[in-house]
Write a protein that holds these residues in place. Structure first.
Motif, PDB file in Angstrom:
ATOM      1  N   LEU A  69      19.254  20.139  30.878  1.00  0.00           N
ATOM      2  CA  LEU A  69      20.479  19.676  31.670  1.00  0.00           C
ATOM      3  C   LEU A  69      21.207  21.047  32.028  1.00  0.00           C
ATOM      4  O   LEU A  69      22.050  20.813  32.864  1.00  0.00           O
ATOM      5  N   GLY A  70      21.275  21.923  31.246  1.00  0.00           N
ATOM      6  CA  GLY A  70      22.028  23.084  31.683  1.00  0.00           C
ATOM      7  C   GLY A  70      21.439  23.711  33.211  1.00  0.00           C
ATOM      8  O   GLY A  70      22.281  24.102  33.850  1.00  0.00           O
ATOM      9  N   VAL A  71      20.050  23.761  33.086  1.00  0.00           N
ATOM     10  CA  VAL A  71      19.539  24.061  34.386  1.00  0.00           C
ATOM     11  C   VAL A  71      19.842  23.262  35.443  1.00  0.00           C
ATOM     12  O   VAL A  71      20.118  23.594  36.644  1.00  0.00           O
ATOM     13  N   TRP A  72      19.822  21.790  35.067  1.00  0.00           N
ATOM     14  CA  TRP A  72      20.301  20.817  36.167  1.00  0.00           C
ATOM     15  C   TRP A  72      21.633  21.089  36.920  1.00  0.00           C
ATOM     16  O   TRP A  72      21.919  20.803  37.869  1.00  0.00           O
ATOM     17  N   VAL A  73      22.534  21.243  35.768  1.00  0.00           N
ATOM     18  CA  VAL A  73      23.882  21.314  36.107  1.00  0.00           C
ATOM     19  C   VAL A  73      23.900  22.297  37.389  1.00  0.00           C
ATOM     20  O   VAL A  73      24.941  22.219  38.163  1.00  0.00           O
ATOM     21  N   THR A 142      23.860  26.557  20.606  1.00  0.00           N
ATOM     22  CA  THR A 142      23.025  26.221  21.811  1.00  0.00           C
ATOM     23  C   THR A 142      23.748  26.833  22.880  1.00  0.00           C
ATOM     24  O   THR A 142      22.602  27.418  23.727  1.00  0.00           O
ATOM     25  N   PHE A 143      24.788  27.422  22.913  1.00  0.00           N
ATOM     26  CA  PHE A 143      25.239  28.317  23.954  1.00  0.00           C
ATOM     27  C   PHE A 143      24.583  29.461  23.744  1.00  0.00           C
ATOM     28  O   PHE A 143      24.130  29.998  24.936  1.00  0.00           O
ATOM     29  N   ILE A 218      27.905  24.425  29.127  1.00  0.00           N
ATOM     30  CA  ILE A 218      28.949  25.541  29.149  1.00  0.00           C
ATOM     31  C   ILE A 218      28.281  26.713  29.413  1.00  0.00           C
ATOM     32  O   ILE A 218      28.482  27.746  30.283  1.00  0.00           O
ATOM     33  N   ALA A 219      27.277  27.109  28.833  1.00  0.00           N
ATOM     34  CA  ALA A 219      26.466  28.432  28.939  1.00  0.00           C
ATOM     35  C   ALA A 219      25.564  28.500  30.344  1.00  0.00           C
ATOM     36  O   ALA A 219      26.151  29.553  30.787  1.00  0.00           O
ATOM     37  N   ALA A 220      25.180  27.305  30.670  1.00  0.00           N
ATOM     38  CA  ALA A 220      24.675  27.301  32.278  1.00  0.00           C
ATOM     39  C   ALA A 220      25.757  27.640  33.191  1.00  0.00           C
ATOM     40  O   ALA A 220      25.688  28.507  33.922  1.00  0.00           O
ATOM     41  N   GLY A 221      26.751  26.925  33.200  1.00  0.00           N
ATOM     42  CA  GLY A 221      28.123  27.046  34.132  1.00  0.00           C
ATOM     43  C   GLY A 221      28.721  28.597  34.041  1.00  0.00           C
ATOM     44  O   GLY A 221      28.732  28.867  35.079  1.00  0.00           O
ATOM     45  N   TYR A 223      26.825  31.360  32.866  1.00  0.00           N
ATOM     46  CA  TYR A 223      26.113  32.299  33.409  1.00  0.00           C
ATOM     47  C   TYR A 223      25.998  32.335  34.739  1.00  0.00           C
ATOM     48  O   TYR A 223      26.145  33.339  35.437  1.00  0.00           O
ATOM     49  N   TRP A 224      25.939  31.010  35.529  1.00  0.00           N
ATOM     50  CA  TRP A 224      25.825  30.959  36.801  1.00  0.00           C
ATOM     51  C   TRP A 224      26.969  31.560  37.541  1.00  0.00           C
ATOM     52  O   TRP A 224      27.033  32.422  38.681  1.00  0.00           O
ATOM     53  N   SER A 225      28.151  31.175  37.267  1.00  0.00           N
ATOM     54  CA  SER A 225      29.513  31.596  37.725  1.00  0.00           C
ATOM     55  C   SER A 225      29.790  33.125  37.622  1.00  0.00           C
ATOM     56  O   SER A 225      30.270  33.509  38.694  1.00  0.00           O
ATOM     57  N   ALA A 226      29.341  33.511  36.358  1.00  0.00           N
ATOM     58  CA  ALA A 226      29.773  34.765  35.984  1.00  0.00           C
ATOM     59  C   ALA A 226      28.748  35.967  37.038  1.00  0.00           C
ATOM     60  O   ALA A 226      29.035  37.040  37.230  1.00  0.00           O
ATOM     61  N   PHE A 227      27.323  35.641  36.638  1.00  0.00           N
ATOM     62  CA  PHE A 227      26.238  36.430  37.180  1.00  0.00           C
ATOM     63  C   PHE A 227      25.496  36.149  38.337  1.00  0.00           C
ATOM     64  O   PHE A 227      24.794  37.044  38.875  1.00  0.00           O
ATOM     65  N   LEU A 228      25.450  34.887  38.619  1.00  0.00           N
ATOM     66  CA  LEU A 228      24.499  34.422  39.887  1.00  0.00           C
ATOM     67  C   LEU A 228      25.266  33.994  41.018  1.00  0.00           C
ATOM     68  O   LEU A 228      24.747  34.270  42.124  1.00  0.00           O
ATOM     69  N   TRP A 229      26.479  33.416  41.109  1.00  0.00           N
ATOM     70  CA  TRP A 229      27.108  32.732  42.108  1.00  0.00           C
ATOM     71  C   TRP A 229      27.196  33.714  43.152  1.00  0.00           C
ATOM     72  O   TRP A 229      27.136  33.457  44.372  1.00  0.00           O
TER      73      TRP A 229
END
Length: 253
Positions: A69-73, A142-143, A218-221, A223-229
């Motif tokens: 679900l983290g990867v899906w978000v 889990t984070f 939360i972890a996925a969001g 990581y994506w916003s801070a490092f990938l976006w």
């Protein structure tokens, strides 16, 4: 369903089954064998490290609805694939728990006066834990797990091919060493649901769905916003790694 999808779902089933069977089984035998908390932590960490290493090239080696679900978000996996992954993981956890119940002597998982336990993850009220506190603990644990997954298996700058299995497995070790006595350190709805159904005790199951899923998302969001976006916005898409699904992939692939 294509052969590719069949391979992915079989990989997810095997990996999740192994994690629950070995992890929950280690909890059952920890007392009689004397392995204790360290043994439980190592069993979970080693089985996850091995399964990620040998199966990631098929499915990405999620083995956990909170990871999927983290990867899906953050849209690194398609919705049809995410639904099938989660369903497969939950079924695998249930099958693993009932397999444990069948193969282990009853005196191990149902000792007189102690009640049934097939490695159930439970809130330790004797240490002052409440369900609310357990929810927060599971979310934080889990984070860390999902941050490790993104840092090694989703981000193309991470060392996926060489260290992802070991890195992700070690997160389970340190999480269980801290959180095991408090909540069982599930970090995985499939890990908790199987033993809960096999023993008929679903009283605290919401903690082990809501906590891990919240922490994973939360972890996925983050990581994506801070490092990938920003990298993706400026035209630097990550290279293809097994955990990632292209937008063109679907059930007909």
């Amino acid at each position: 369903m294509s052969e590719k999808w069949q391979e992915q779902l079989v990989a997810e089933f095997i990996g999740t089954f192994a994690l629950v069977f070995i992890g929950a089984g280690a909890v059952v035998v920890a007392g009689p064998s004397g392995s204790g908390l360290v043994g439980v932590a190592l069993a979970h960490g080693v089985v996850l490290a091995v399964m990620v290493s040998v199966l990631a090239h098929f499915s990405g080696a999620h083995f956990n609805p909170a990871v999927t679900l983290g990867v899906w978000v953050v849209r690194k996996i398609t919705t049809p694939r995410a639904v099938l992954y989660v369903a497969t993981q939950l079924v695998a956890g249930i099958v693993a728990a009932f397999a444990l119940k069948w193969v282990l002597p009853e005196q191990l998982w149902n000792p007189p006066g102690a009640g049934e336990s097939l490695g159930n993850t439970t809130v330790n009220v004797s240490l002052g834990m409440t369900e609310t506190r357990a929810f927060v603990v599971e979310a934080i644990l889990t984070f860390f797990l999902v941050i490790a997954v993104f840092g090694t298996a989703v981000d193309d700058r991470g060392p996926f091919a060489k260290t992802a299995g070991l890195t992700i497995g070690l997160v389970l070790v340190f999480d269980i060493l801290m959180g095991g006595p408090l909540t069982g350190a599930s970090m995985n709805p499939a890990r908790s649901l199987g033993p809960a159904l096999a023993t008929g005790d679903l009283s605290e199951i919401w903690v082990y769905f809501a906590g891990p899923i919240s922490g994973g998302v939360i972890a996925a969001g983050l990581y994506w916003s801070a490092f990938l976006w920003l990298r993706e916005r400026v035209g630097q898409p990550p290279s293809k790694v097994p955990v990632e699904a292209t937008h063109e992939e679907g059930l007909s692939d």
